[in-house]
Scaffold this motif. Structure first.
Motif, PDB file in Angstrom:
ATOM      1  N   PRO A   1       0.943  -1.392  -0.049  1.00 17.80           N
ATOM      2  CA  PRO A   1       0.093  -0.056   0.022  1.00 17.80           C
ATOM      3  C   PRO A   1       0.927   1.284  -0.013  1.00 17.80           C
ATOM      4  CG  PRO A   1      -1.105  -1.758   1.662  1.00 17.80           C
ATOM      5  CD  PRO A   1       0.374  -2.281   1.092  1.00 17.80           C
ATOM      6  N   ASP A   2       1.897   1.263   0.699  1.00 15.70           N
ATOM      7  CA  ASP A   2       2.619   2.541   0.960  1.00 15.70           C
ATOM      8  C   ASP A   2       3.452   2.900  -0.390  1.00 15.70           C
ATOM      9  OD1 ASP A   2       2.227   2.708   3.464  1.00 15.70           O
ATOM     10  OD2 ASP A   2       4.081   1.804   4.186  1.00 15.70           O
ATOM     11  N   ILE A   3       3.661   1.787  -1.083  1.00 14.87           N
ATOM     12  CA  ILE A   3       4.408   1.876  -2.371  1.00 14.87           C
ATOM     13  C   ILE A   3       3.052   2.302  -3.689  1.00 14.87           C
ATOM     14  CG2 ILE A   3       5.562   0.727  -4.489  1.00 14.87           C
ATOM     15  CD1 ILE A   3       6.595  -1.149  -2.598  1.00 14.87           C
TER      16      ILE A   3
ATOM     17  N   GLN B   1      -2.553  -2.843   5.298  1.00 12.73           N
ATOM     18  CA  GLN B   1      -2.236  -2.029   6.073  1.00 12.73           C
ATOM     19  C   GLN B   1      -2.042  -0.646   5.466  1.00 12.73           C
ATOM     20  OE1 GLN B   1       1.313  -3.302   8.512  1.00 12.73           O
ATOM     21  NE2 GLN B   1       0.450  -5.079   8.824  1.00 12.73           N
ATOM     22  N   LEU B   2      -3.037   0.104   5.644  1.00  9.61           N
ATOM     23  CA  LEU B   2      -3.153   1.438   5.195  1.00  9.61           C
ATOM     24  C   LEU B   2      -2.641   2.578   6.083  1.00  9.61           C
ATOM     25  CD1 LEU B   2      -6.570   1.036   3.217  1.00  9.61           C
ATOM     26  CD2 LEU B   2      -4.321   0.337   2.508  1.00  9.61           C
ATOM     27  N   ALA B   3      -1.936   3.657   5.419  1.00  8.89           N
ATOM     28  CA  ALA B   3      -1.828   4.668   6.147  1.00  8.89           C
ATOM     29  C   ALA B   3      -2.965   5.641   6.480  1.00  8.89           C
ATOM     30  CB  ALA B   3      -0.790   5.566   5.427  1.00  8.89           C
TER      31      ALA B   3
ATOM     32  N   ASP C   1      -3.746   8.456   5.498  1.00  8.00           N
ATOM     33  CA  ASP C   1      -4.198   9.436   4.531  1.00  8.00           C
ATOM     34  C   ASP C   1      -3.983   8.489   3.333  1.00  8.00           C
ATOM     35  OD1 ASP C   1      -1.534   9.009   4.388  1.00  8.00           O
ATOM     36  OD2 ASP C   1      -0.827  11.072   3.961  1.00  8.00           O
ATOM     37  N   SER C   2      -4.149   7.252   3.354  1.00 12.90           N
ATOM     38  CA  SER C   2      -4.117   6.478   2.021  1.00 12.90           C
ATOM     39  C   SER C   2      -5.327   6.746   1.045  1.00 12.90           C
ATOM     40  CB  SER C   2      -4.154   4.709   2.429  1.00 12.90           C
ATOM     41  OG  SER C   2      -3.830   4.073   1.382  1.00 12.90           O
ATOM     42  N   ARG C   3      -4.921   6.533  -0.401  1.00 18.70           N
ATOM     43  CA  ARG C   3      -5.997   7.016  -1.320  1.00 18.70           C
ATOM     44  C   ARG C   3      -6.588   5.450  -1.614  1.00 18.70           C
ATOM     45  NH1 ARG C   3      -4.289   7.917  -6.229  1.00 18.70           N
ATOM     46  NH2 ARG C   3      -1.813   7.605  -5.799  1.00 18.70           N
ATOM     47  N   ILE C   4      -6.230   4.261  -1.080  1.00 20.42           N
ATOM     48  CA  ILE C   4      -6.549   2.785  -1.467  1.00 20.42           C
ATOM     49  C   ILE C   4      -7.997   2.953  -0.827  1.00 20.42           C
ATOM     50  CG2 ILE C   4      -6.077   0.588  -1.327  1.00 20.42           C
ATOM     51  CD1 ILE C   4      -3.239   1.194  -1.318  1.00 20.42           C
ATOM     52  N   ALA C   5      -8.913   2.417  -1.793  1.00 22.22           N
ATOM     53  CA  ALA C   5     -10.446   1.648  -1.303  1.00 22.22           C
ATOM     54  C   ALA C   5     -10.338   0.225  -1.503  1.00 22.22           C
ATOM     55  CB  ALA C   5     -11.461   2.116  -2.559  1.00 22.22           C
ATOM     56  N   VAL C   6     -10.480  -0.367  -0.193  1.00 21.95           N
ATOM     57  CA  VAL C   6     -10.655  -1.939  -0.151  1.00 21.95           C
ATOM     58  C   VAL C   6     -11.899  -2.470  -0.523  1.00 21.95           C
ATOM     59  CG1 VAL C   6     -10.080  -3.965   1.321  1.00 21.95           C
ATOM     60  CG2 VAL C   6      -8.525  -1.907   1.589  1.00 21.95           C
ATOM     61  N   LEU C   7     -11.933  -3.603  -1.245  1.00 21.61           N
ATOM     62  CA  LEU C   7     -12.966  -3.995  -1.735  1.00 21.61           C
ATOM     63  C   LEU C   7     -13.282  -5.509  -1.241  1.00 21.61           C
ATOM     64  CD1 LEU C   7     -13.214  -2.950  -5.535  1.00 21.61           C
ATOM     65  CD2 LEU C   7     -14.097  -1.765  -3.569  1.00 21.61           C
ATOM     66  N   GLU C   8     -14.178  -5.983  -0.687  1.00 22.68           N
ATOM     67  CA  GLU C   8     -14.248  -7.201  -0.131  1.00 22.68           C
ATOM     68  C   GLU C   8     -15.562  -7.797  -0.762  1.00 22.68           C
ATOM     69  OE1 GLU C   8     -13.782  -7.939   4.275  1.00 22.68           O
ATOM     70  OE2 GLU C   8     -13.951  -5.650   4.169  1.00 22.68           O
TER      71      GLU C   8
END
Length: 576
Positions: A427-429, A452-454, A456-463
């Motif tokens: 995620p950091d990369i 493991q997201l920061a 301020d991460s832009r990542i949206a996790v989909l389950e």
């Protein structure tokens, strides 16, 4: 005096279907499939009573409970579970109707106007025992039989053979005993001619698509119009392809069964199980076979897993199930490093000597000497044997031909369990290397820990993603671990970055994949950021990757190749 109904509609239904167990209670736009059948019958003007006819056994208790909950009369037959004629005849004797409509409980598009039309014709001709469509009339109707009481009594008297007891009306096909009235259709239901019964998962997917479309613009109190269905199928011919390949079972033909053995866990991943679920569907739909999947692993409800399934706690239980197997053919799909190979060699030898045909999948091709066929659903194998099949043509995937137009997004696929732990550092990369105009979607596998997201991460996790292929097809780029998802992405013509794959794939296989130029390959963790920048910032690179992926994806024909292989083995099986 109790008034007996003149017309009864008897719905035949059991949850024991070999191809789609429990199908009558699966949902169609929010209601059980069989309830949709009942709703349609309730609109018939000439039907006085609707009765559900099933069997009195533990397997069908949920169906009986559903009928009681709906206040629907239910008859649970205590005789031979395969004696459908006996079951219906018991209902007829209990109700003494003048006319009988038999309805297959897996046909949720029976047409009420046609039912009334056929009943009116039969009631207007007291010398007739039953009705049939006039010669030359093509119609979409399925799952309906009409009889006068005297016609039914003639039919039940003539139903002496096993087949005639299991299939309504079969005795009259063996020898004509009924006076049948030729009638016209109630309307033009001739085009397109398409199956509207639900026997397999593909049939269910087709019917779900139809029902969802209807109820997206109509109220729940309106039944799906069959005329609307036909118009929609003409306007959207792609709907027809969902189940056009399904083979209709013939009543006078015995169909062998196939058993499938696999495992899954956080360490092994979900690939073997997902693939076996796909194979079960292929064999059910293309060959009409009943399938039974034996799974070593914790019992979990997966949205893509259905049908006849047994769960086993450990390998010893799975081996016991294999040795008690009596199916004509068994297919095995294991991670070879996770099983007792020597024990399986002995078990395969014993079952092969018992006349069971055997197929080893993928990594188990190493045991090709102990099976009839080693089928590798991959472009690569370092094994050569006369009974081994591999190549791009062997992938058990369906290419996606349409790429939806969407805002740019980067799709991340780390596998069902994220076995290599990419969620700990990737995620950091991604946050650093993926340009701001991209949305980043991380698909979390059902056995994988959350990434493991920061803060301020832009990542949206989909389950719980149910339509992964279309999600892949719409992505600007796909970041994938090595496994089934990678090749789903290649088949979909995606621009792909392959994450480091140490421990998952051999050096030789990885070199062979690089030579195909279907994806960028990050050999090390340090290379991920550099390759991410390349694939996200260079439109020319993405298009070149898509072009190469489409070239290889267009060769995919594994579903048909495996179907043909199974059919050939069964034709020469001593047990069939």
């Amino acid at each position: 005096m109790i008034n007996k109904p003149n017309v009864i509609a008897v719905i035949g239904a059991r949850l024991n279907s070999s191809r789609l167990p429990g199908k009558h209670l699966i949902p169609l736009a929010g209601k059980p499939l069989i309830e949709r059948v009942v709703e349609r019958l309730e609109t018939c003007e000439r039907v006085d009573q609707i009765i559900l006819a099933t069997t009195h056994d533990a397997y069908n208790e949920p169906l009986i409970h559903w009928g009681h909950h709906l206040s629907l009369p239910v008859y649970a037959h205590e005789g031979d579970v395969n004696d459908l004629m006996g079951r219906i005849d018991a209902v007829v004797k209990l109700n003494t109707p003048t006319w009988i409509v038999y309805v297959c409980g897996d046909c949720p598009l029976i047409e009420p106007t046609f039912i009334d039309h056929a009943l009116q014709a039969l009631q207007s001709h007291p010398d007739s025992d039953t009705v049939h469509l006039r010669d030359g009339i093509q119609s979409i109707h399925e799952g309906l039989h009409f009889y006068s009481l005297k016609g039914w009594e003639k039919l039940i008297d003539a139903s002496k053979s096993v087949m005639s007891r299991e299939h309504v009306g079969y005795a009259n096909r063996e020898k004509t005993v009924l006076a049948s009235l030729a009638i016209d259709d109630s309307d033009d239901f001739s085009m397109p001619k398409h199956r509207i019964s639900v026997d397999t998962m593909a049939d269910y997917q087709f019917m779900s698509a139809v029902y969802e479309r209807w109820y997206s613009t109509h109220g729940q109190n309106e039944i799906v119009s069959l005329k609307w269905v036909q118009r929609t199928l003409r306007q959207e011919p792609l709907l027809l392809t969902i189940n056009s390949h399904v083979r209709q079972k013939k009543p006078n033909q015995a169909y062998p069964s196939v058993s499938i053995f696999c495992h899954y866990s956080a360490a092994i991943g979900l690939g073997h199980l997902r693939r076996c679920a796909r194979i079960a569907g292929i064999l059910q739909e293309n060959l009409g076979l009943g399938t039974h999947i034996h799974i070593q692993g914790e019992k979990i409800k997966f949205p893509w897993l259905s049908g006849n399934v047994s769960w086993h706690n450990d390998e010893a239980q799975l081996q016991t199930a294999f040795m008690t197997e009596t199916s004509a053919l068994a297919l095995l799909d294991f991670k070879i490093a996770a099983v007792d190979v020597d024990t399986w060699k002995g078990l395969l030898t014993q079952q092969h000597n018992n006349g069971i045909r055997l197929i080893a999948l993928d990594q188990l091709s190493a045991l090709h000497s102990y099976v009839d066929l080693a089928f590798v659903p991959s472009f690569y194998s370092d094994i050569q044997a006369d009974n081994l099949s591999c190549g791009w043509e062997n992938y058990l995937l369906t290419p996606v031909t349409n790429r939806p137009v969407t805002p740019p997004y980067c799709l991340v696929l780390t596998g069902g369990s994220d076995a290599l732990g990419f969620g700990n550092y990737l995620p950091d990369i991604l946050d650093k290397a993926v340009p701001a105009e991209y949305e980043i979607l991380w698909v979390q596998g059902p056995l994988a820990p959350a990434p493991q997201l920061a803060d301020d991460s832009r990542i949206a996790v989909l389950e719980s993603v149910h339509d992964l292929q279309n999600l892949i097809a719409g992505a600007s780029c796909v970041v994938s671990s090595y496994g089934l998802s990678l090749f789903e992405a290649i088949t979909s013509g995606a621009a792909i970055l392959l994450l480091p794959s140490t421990g998952i794939v051999s050096t030789h296989e990885l070199l062979a994949l690089k030579a195909q130029q279907v994806c960028l390959v990050a050999d090390t963790d340090d290379a991920i950021e550099r390759q991410l920048s390349t694939i996200t910032q260079s439109a020319a690179t993405r298009e070149a990757l898509r072009k190469s992926a489409r070239r290889y994806g267009s060769k995919v024909d594994g579903c048909m190749r495996l179907t043909q292989a199974v059919e050939s083995l069964l034709q020469h099986s001593p047990t069939t």
